[in-house]
Design a protein around this motif. Structure first.
Motif, PDB file in Angstrom:
ATOM      1  N   SER A  29       0.813  -1.221   0.000  1.00 26.67           N
ATOM      2  CA  SER A  29       0.000   0.000   0.000  1.00 26.67           C
ATOM      3  C   SER A  29       0.842   1.266   0.000  1.00 26.67           C
ATOM      4  CB  SER A  29      -0.922   0.006   1.223  1.00 26.67           C
ATOM      5  OG  SER A  29      -0.151  -0.064   2.411  1.00 26.67           O
ATOM      6  N   ALA A  30       2.170   1.136   0.232  1.00 28.10           N
ATOM      7  CA  ALA A  30       3.028   2.321   0.292  1.00 28.10           C
ATOM      8  C   ALA A  30       3.084   2.990  -1.078  1.00 28.10           C
ATOM      9  CB  ALA A  30       4.447   1.935   0.741  1.00 28.10           C
ATOM     10  N   LEU A 107      17.633   9.939   1.318  1.00 31.28           N
ATOM     11  CA  LEU A 107      17.321   9.279   2.593  1.00 31.28           C
ATOM     12  C   LEU A 107      18.128   9.876   3.735  1.00 31.28           C
ATOM     13  CD1 LEU A 107      17.027   5.510   1.620  1.00 31.28           C
ATOM     14  CD2 LEU A 107      15.317   6.830   2.859  1.00 31.28           C
ATOM     15  N   GLU A 108      19.417  10.086   3.497  1.00 33.33           N
ATOM     16  CA  GLU A 108      20.264  10.652   4.538  1.00 33.33           C
ATOM     17  C   GLU A 108      19.767  12.044   4.934  1.00 33.33           C
ATOM     18  OE1 GLU A 108      24.948  11.907   5.191  1.00 33.33           O
ATOM     19  OE2 GLU A 108      24.401  10.522   3.583  1.00 33.33           O
ATOM     20  N   PHE A 109      19.388  12.847   3.949  1.00 33.74           N
ATOM     21  CA  PHE A 109      18.880  14.194   4.188  1.00 33.74           C
ATOM     22  C   PHE A 109      17.609  14.128   5.047  1.00 33.74           C
ATOM     23  CE2 PHE A 109      16.440  17.972   3.084  1.00 33.74           C
ATOM     24  CZ  PHE A 109      17.392  18.977   3.007  1.00 33.74           C
ATOM     25  N   ILE A 110      16.691  13.250   4.677  1.00 32.04           N
ATOM     26  CA  ILE A 110      15.427  13.107   5.422  1.00 32.04           C
ATOM     27  C   ILE A 110      15.686  12.675   6.854  1.00 32.04           C
ATOM     28  CG2 ILE A 110      13.294  11.761   5.578  1.00 32.04           C
ATOM     29  CD1 ILE A 110      13.420  11.590   2.479  1.00 32.04           C
ATOM     30  N   PHE A 111      16.541  11.676   7.023  1.00 34.97           N
ATOM     31  CA  PHE A 111      16.784  11.142   8.362  1.00 34.97           C
ATOM     32  C   PHE A 111      17.402  12.189   9.290  1.00 34.97           C
ATOM     33  CE2 PHE A 111      17.228   6.595   6.511  1.00 34.97           C
ATOM     34  CZ  PHE A 111      15.848   6.505   6.427  1.00 34.97           C
ATOM     35  N   ALA A 148       8.602  13.899   6.241  1.00 32.80           N
ATOM     36  CA  ALA A 148       9.724  12.961   6.338  1.00 32.80           C
ATOM     37  C   ALA A 148       9.239  11.522   6.277  1.00 32.80           C
ATOM     38  CB  ALA A 148      10.500  13.208   7.633  1.00 32.80           C
ATOM     39  N   ALA A 149       8.171  11.224   7.000  1.00 33.18           N
ATOM     40  CA  ALA A 149       7.659   9.851   7.015  1.00 33.18           C
ATOM     41  C   ALA A 149       7.147   9.433   5.643  1.00 33.18           C
ATOM     42  CB  ALA A 149       6.548   9.725   8.052  1.00 33.18           C
ATOM     43  N   ILE A 153       9.106   6.646   3.219  1.00 33.02           N
ATOM     44  CA  ILE A 153       8.386   5.433   2.828  1.00 33.02           C
ATOM     45  C   ILE A 153       8.376   5.283   1.313  1.00 33.02           C
ATOM     46  CG2 ILE A 153       6.078   4.406   2.673  1.00 33.02           C
ATOM     47  CD1 ILE A 153       5.592   5.326   5.527  1.00 33.02           C
ATOM     48  N   SER A 154       8.128   6.382   0.630  1.00 36.46           N
ATOM     49  CA  SER A 154       8.109   6.345  -0.827  1.00 36.46           C
ATOM     50  C   SER A 154       9.485   5.984  -1.381  1.00 36.46           C
ATOM     51  CB  SER A 154       7.658   7.698  -1.377  1.00 36.46           C
ATOM     52  OG  SER A 154       7.413   7.623  -2.761  1.00 36.46           O
ATOM     53  N   LEU A 155      10.530   6.544  -0.785  1.00 36.16           N
ATOM     54  CA  LEU A 155      11.886   6.222  -1.221  1.00 36.16           C
ATOM     55  C   LEU A 155      12.225   4.760  -0.968  1.00 36.16           C
ATOM     56  CD1 LEU A 155      13.880   9.364  -0.052  1.00 36.16           C
ATOM     57  CD2 LEU A 155      13.909   8.421  -2.355  1.00 36.16           C
TER      58      LEU A 155
END
Length: 470
Positions: A29-30, A107-111, A148-149, A153-155
Motif C-alpha cells: 500500500s506504500a 534518505l540521509e537528508f530526510i533522516f 519525512a515519514a 516510505i516512498s523512497l
C-alpha cells in the motif's frame, strides 16, 4: 568532545540508514513518487520552515547574533559562534535543494531532519534562548515529520520494486545452508601460519558462485557490539566490495563444521565458528590490524563469523561479540606504516594489490592499477586519505577506505557522486573548479576500469547504492 550537532549526524542518521538497509520489505500500500515530485513537495512544505529556523547555522549565510559584534565580548563570542556554525554546516548544510538526484542522499537528508525534530534538539536550546521565535511550532514539527515519514516510505518502497531471482535455483530455506557448507569446504581448519591454505581458501571463495551471487554491494563489515544484536547500527561498519571481502578478509579465517542458521525478525544469521590465521606473514593481511592492539586482540579471540542475510541476499558480516580468551595469541608491534616494501622489494601488504585480487587472465588489471594510483595521488593532495584510512581519524560511523587499492573498489560509484555534487571536503567541497574537474576525470576513469575488471570476473552484484545521475 563532539558537539550535539555532530552526534546527531554520526549516530542517529547512520542508525536510520543502516536500519533501512536491513529493513523488511514495505507493504504494497506504500506510495511511490518520483524523486522530482518529492523535491517539489520539500520546496513547497519544508524549505520555507528550514530557511526561517535553520539557515543561521546550517548554511553559508553571513547572519550573526548581536553579541558577535559587541566590542570586547567579540573576542569570546566570535570564535565560539564560528566554531558552532562550522560544526553545524559540516553535519548538515541546508543551503541547497533537497538532494533528489540520488536515493541514498535523499534518505540521509530526510533522516537528519527527522531525527533532529523528533528529538526536539534543533534548534538547540541556547540558540532558541537568544533567538525568540525560532523554535519550531507544533504545527511545523508535525508538518516536517509527516513529510519525512511519507517521503522516506516512498523512497524505501521505490527500492523494493525489483524482482530478484533465486540464487542458482536454490530455495530460500536451503540457501543459508548451501552458503555455510560451501564456505566450510573452501576454508577448512588449518595451521595459523599456513600461507598455502589461506591462498587456496581465497581462490575457492573467489570461485564460490552461490556466495558471489548472494552478496550485495556495498557489503557491510564490522564487529558485533552486543551478543544477540545482529544489526550494524551500533557498530562502526566499513563499506566493502564483495570480491575483496570474501577473498581478502574472509580467507584469513578457517572454519569449523558446526555452523548453525538462525532467524531474527526479517534477517537470517549464519553462525560460522572460526579460527583466525594470526601467524600469517604481515603482508598477507588486508592491512596491519595491529595498529590498534584491541582490534588485533579481538580478531584473535573472537569465536564466530556472522553472515547477515536479508531476502536471500548477504548484506554484511560481523565478527561476533563472543570471545574465547584462552585462544593462543601472537604479539605484533605497528611501525605506523600502512604500506612497506617486502624482502623481495615488492609492495606490501601484497594482498591489497589488484594483481593478487583478479585472475591473471584479466586484461583490465594494469589499467585499473594505473587509474587507482593517479586518483589516490590526487586524493592525497586534497588530504582525503587523512580520514579514509583504517585509523578513521574523523570517527566516521560508515568508513570507506581509499588508501589501499582493492578496498577503494567499494567506493568507485560513491566517489564519483560525491565529486559531481561537490560534497567533500565539508564546508563547500573543492573550491577550485579546475581541480574538481581533474578529480572527476580521474574518478570516472577509475570507475570504468574497476567495472571492466569486475565484469571480467563475473562479479555482478545487486547494487545497494546507485550511481549518480548522469
Amino acid at each position: 568532545m563532539l558537539s550535539l550537532l555532530v552526534l546527531l549526524g554520526t549516530l542517529g542518521v547512520w542508525d536510520r540508514y543502516l536500519n533501512f538497509l536491513q529493513a523488511e520489505e514495505l507493504p504494497d500500500s506504500a506510495s511511490v513518487d518520483s524523486l522530482e515530485v518529492m523535491a517539489q513537495r520539500y520546496r513547497e512544505q519544508v524549505q520555507p520552515i528550514v530557511k526561517a529556523k535553520c539557515f543561521a547555522c546550517h548554511s553559508a549565510t553571513e547572519e550573526r547574533p548581536f553579541f558577535y559584534h559587541v566590542p570586547l565580548v567579540s573576542y569570546v563570542s566570535q570564535p565560539y559562534v564560528d566554531e558552532k556554525i562550522q560544526r553545524a554546516r559540516v553535519n548538515f548544510d541546508v543551503a541547497n535543494d533537497f538532494p533528489y538526484r540520488r536515493r541514498s542522499s535523499a534518505l540521509e537528508f530526510i533522516f537528519k531532519i527527522q531525527h533532529a525534530v523528533e528529538a526536539n534538539a534543533m534548534p538547540p536550546l541556547a540558540y532558541k534562548t537568544l533567538h525568540l521565535g525560532h523554535a519550531l511550532s507544533s504545527a511545523e514539527r508535525e508538518l516536517i515529520l509527516r513529510w519525512a515519514a511519507e517521503t522516506s516510505i516512498s523512497l524505501e518502497r521505490s527500492g523494493t520494486q525489483e524482482v530478484r531471482p533465486s540464487i542458482a535455483g536454490i530455495p530460500s530455506e536451503e540457501l543459508p545452508h548451501v552458503i555455510a557448507k560451501g564456505i566450510i569446504a573452501a576454508c577448512p581448519p588449518a595451521a595459523p601460519d599456513d600461507e598455502e591454505a589461506r591462498d587456496l581458501c581465497a581462490e575457492r571463495l573467489k570461485g564460490f558462485d552461490v556466495l558471489r551471487d548472494a552478496m550485495k554491494e556495498p557489503f557491510l563489515w564490522s564487529r558485533q557490539k552486543y551478543e544477540g544484536d545482529f544489526g550494524f547500527e551500533h557498530t562502526s561498519a566499513t563499506f566493502m566490495n564483495p570480491l575483496v571481502w570474501r577473498t581478502v578478509y574472509m580467507s584469513i579465517f578457517s572454519f569449523e563444521s558446526n555452523y548453525r542458521v538462525e532467524k531474527i525478525g526479517g534477517l537470517t544469521i549464519i553462525h560460522l565458528p572460526y579460527h583466525f590465521r594470526n601467524k600469517l606473514d604481515p603482508g598477507s593481511f588486508p592491512y596491519p590490524f595491529w595498529h590498534q592492539p584491541a582490534k588485533w586482540d579481538a580478531y584473535q579471540t573472537t569465536v564466530e563469523l556472522l553472515l547477515v542475510m536479508k531476502q536471500d541476499r548477504v548484506i554484511g558480516a560481523l565478527r561476533s561479540a563472543e570471545s574465547d580468551e584462552s585462544r593462543p595469541r601472537v604479539h605484533r608491534e605497528w611501525d605506523h606504516e600502512w604500506t612497506w616494501r617486502g624482502k623481495d622489494g615488492g609492495e606490501e601488504p601484497h594482498f591489497t594489490l589488484y594483481q593478487n585480487l583478479f585472475s591473471r587472465e584479466n586484461p583490465h588489471v594494469q589499467d585499473l592499477d594505473r587509474s587507482y594510483r593517479r586518483l589516490s595521488e590526487a586524493f592525497r593532495k586534497h588530504n582525503c586519505l587523512a580520514c579514509h584510512d583504517p585509523e578513521n581519524a574523523a570517527g566516521m560511523r560508515i568508513l570507506e577506505l581509499f588508501n589501499f587499492p582493492n578496498q577503494a573498489l567499494a567506493g568507485r560509484n560513491r566517489i564519483l557522486r560525491i565529486l559531481q555534487d561537490n560534497e567533500m571536503p565539508p564546508l563547500g567541497g573543492i573550491k577550485d573548479e579546475q581541480h574538481r574537474a581533474e578529480l572527476l576525470t580521474l574518478a570516472k576513469d577509475f570507475q570504468q576500469h574497476a567495472n571492466d575488471a569486475l565484469r571480467f570476473e563475473n562479479e555482478n552484484y545487486v547494487i545497494q547504492d546507485e550511481v549518480a545521475a548522469k
